[in-house]
Design an enzyme around this catalytic site. Structure first.
Site, mmCIF file in Angstrom:
data_model
loop_
_atom_site.group_PDB
_atom_site.id
_atom_site.type_symbol
_atom_site.label_atom_id
_atom_site.label_comp_id
_atom_site.label_asym_id
_atom_site.label_seq_id
_atom_site.Cartn_x
_atom_site.Cartn_y
_atom_site.Cartn_z
ATOM 1 N N TYR A 33 0.816 -1.208 0.000
ATOM 2 C CA TYR A 33 0.000 0.000 0.000
ATOM 3 C C TYR A 33 0.846 1.253 0.000
ATOM 4 C CZ TYR A 33 0.893 1.061 4.975
ATOM 5 O OH TYR A 33 1.477 1.400 6.165
ATOM 6 N N LEU A 200 10.919 1.104 7.392
ATOM 7 C CA LEU A 200 10.375 1.544 6.111
ATOM 8 C C LEU A 200 11.109 2.836 5.744
ATOM 9 C CD1 LEU A 200 8.063 1.166 3.966
ATOM 10 C CD2 LEU A 200 6.994 3.076 5.152
HETATM 11 N N1 PDD Z 1 2.762 5.156 7.581
HETATM 12 N N2 PDD Z 1 7.369 3.677 9.093
HETATM 13 C C1 PDD Z 1 6.192 3.028 9.081
HETATM 14 C C2 PDD Z 1 6.111 1.683 9.708
HETATM 15 C C3 PDD Z 1 5.069 3.611 8.466
HETATM 16 O O1 PDD Z 1 3.903 2.941 8.436
HETATM 17 C C4 PDD Z 1 5.181 4.911 7.891
HETATM 18 C C5 PDD Z 1 4.029 5.582 7.215
HETATM 19 C C6 PDD Z 1 6.437 5.558 7.941
HETATM 20 C C7 PDD Z 1 6.654 6.929 7.336
HETATM 21 O O2 PDD Z 1 6.634 6.856 5.935
HETATM 22 P P1 PDD Z 1 6.206 8.095 5.041
HETATM 23 O O3 PDD Z 1 7.044 9.287 5.442
HETATM 24 O O4 PDD Z 1 6.508 7.650 3.669
HETATM 25 O O5 PDD Z 1 4.748 8.328 5.308
HETATM 26 C C8 PDD Z 1 7.512 4.901 8.544
HETATM 27 C C9 PDD Z 1 1.604 5.608 6.851
HETATM 28 C C10 PDD Z 1 1.397 7.085 6.910
HETATM 29 C C11 PDD Z 1 0.394 4.797 7.254
HETATM 30 O O6 PDD Z 1 0.568 3.592 7.432
HETATM 31 O O7 PDD Z 1 -0.710 5.350 7.345
#
Ligand code: PDD
Length: 279
Positions: A33, A200
């Site tokens: 996703y 991530l």
């Molecule tokens: N989550 N680490 C994890 C485990 C995450 O689920 C997310 C983002 C991030 C930050 O990634 P980014 O800067 O690309 O949003 C780091 C999203 C927002 C979610 O699951 O809703």
């Protein structure tokens, strides 16, 4: 529309959508996703999100049924269907629809889900509380998969403790949070965990690393420990929905607050980037 649900071409308010029980998301969380923010009809950092989705899908051998440009066009066209000007845009690809059987189905036909809902921008002056939780996740945290049960459990634990986020750690090493990355500032140096398989690689994290040379901040992609975090000048999380939010307590112990000027520079950079690119 107030909220939007999309499934393989069908659209309706999300609460009115029905999806097949045999979608492999239901049985196995077998999918990947992305989540992004949009304002004024523009999806912020869409290119980065699309590229990461293709990377995640390829690591799990999930076929992406449309090209990058086509997917972008579809998401932007769906955004036009909702009323709000600031929105949370979420989309996922799942490994087709088939009777429950662990191995891949024969010739799976990937399903595309999208949801869009109104979003309220966070107040970055508001500091948050964190708790620490042992990181019991698997070794593929670099893939943005739907398998988020340890993240869900950690997030609930944080909520019950009156905290906003849970910080995962493997022994002494801090990895990331349940749905955000985490960084520290110490002696004007930004430290963030390396983008290996324990975290991530957040798109907001990448934007923070990009802003460091511009702002004259030295950045190190090097693992840090719980002790480093507890004694840092500033501790902050980053993510699509949280941008760059500082913490003032971890497990009830006061942290950070010793380099507000540098922290604000990073926060302003991220907000400016978002505002400029979503006009
Ligand atoms: N989550 N680490 C994890 C485990 C995450 O689920 C997310 C983002 C991030 C930050 O990634 P980014 O800067 O690309 O949003 C780091 C999203 C927002 C979610 O699951 O809703």
């Amino acid at each position: 529309m107030k909220t939007l649900g999309y499934y393989n071409g069908d659209t309706a308010e999300i609460c009115d959508m029905r999806v097949p029980m045999n979608d492999r998301a239901c049985w196995f969380g077998d999918g990947v996703y992305e989540a992004a923010l949009a304002a004024n009809g523009v999806i912020f950092a869409l290119e980065d999100h699309i590229n990461r989705l293709f990377r995640s899908a390829s690591m799990l051998e999930i076929d992406v049924p449309l090209g990058k440009a086509e997917l972008k066009e579809l998401l932007v066209s769906l955004l036009k269907k909702v009323e709000s000007s600031v929105n949370f845009v979420y989309w996922q690809l799942t490994r087709g629809t088939a009777d429950r059987s662990h191995a891949f189905p024969e010739n799976p036909k990937t399903n595309l889900w999208v949801t869009i809902k109104p979003f309220t921008m966070p107040d970055l002056r508001q500091k948050i509380k964190l708790i620490t939780v042992e990181d019991t996740r698997f070794l593929h945290c670099n893939i943005k998969t739907l398998n988020l049960l340890p993240n869900v459990m950690a997030s609930e634990k944080a909520k019950k403790a009156g905290a906003k986020e849970a910080v995962f750690h493997r022994a002494e090493r801090v990895t990331e949070c349940s749905h955000s990355n985490i960084h520290i500032l110490k002696n004007s140096v930004l430290r963030t965990a390396p983008a290996d398989n324990f975290i991530l690689a957040g798109i907001t994290r990448a934007h923070i690393l990009q802003c460091c040379p511009v702002l004259g901040i030295k950045a190190e992609e090097k693992a840090f420990t719980i002790t480093d975090m507890m004694t840092a000048d500033e501790v902050f999380i980053s993510g699509t929905t949280s941008f760059c939010t500082a913490a003032d307590h971890i497990n009830g112990i006061p942290v950070g607050g010793r380099d507000p000027g540098l922290l604000k520079k990073i926060q302003d950079f991220l907000l400016d980037k978002f505002n400029k690119e979503t006009i």
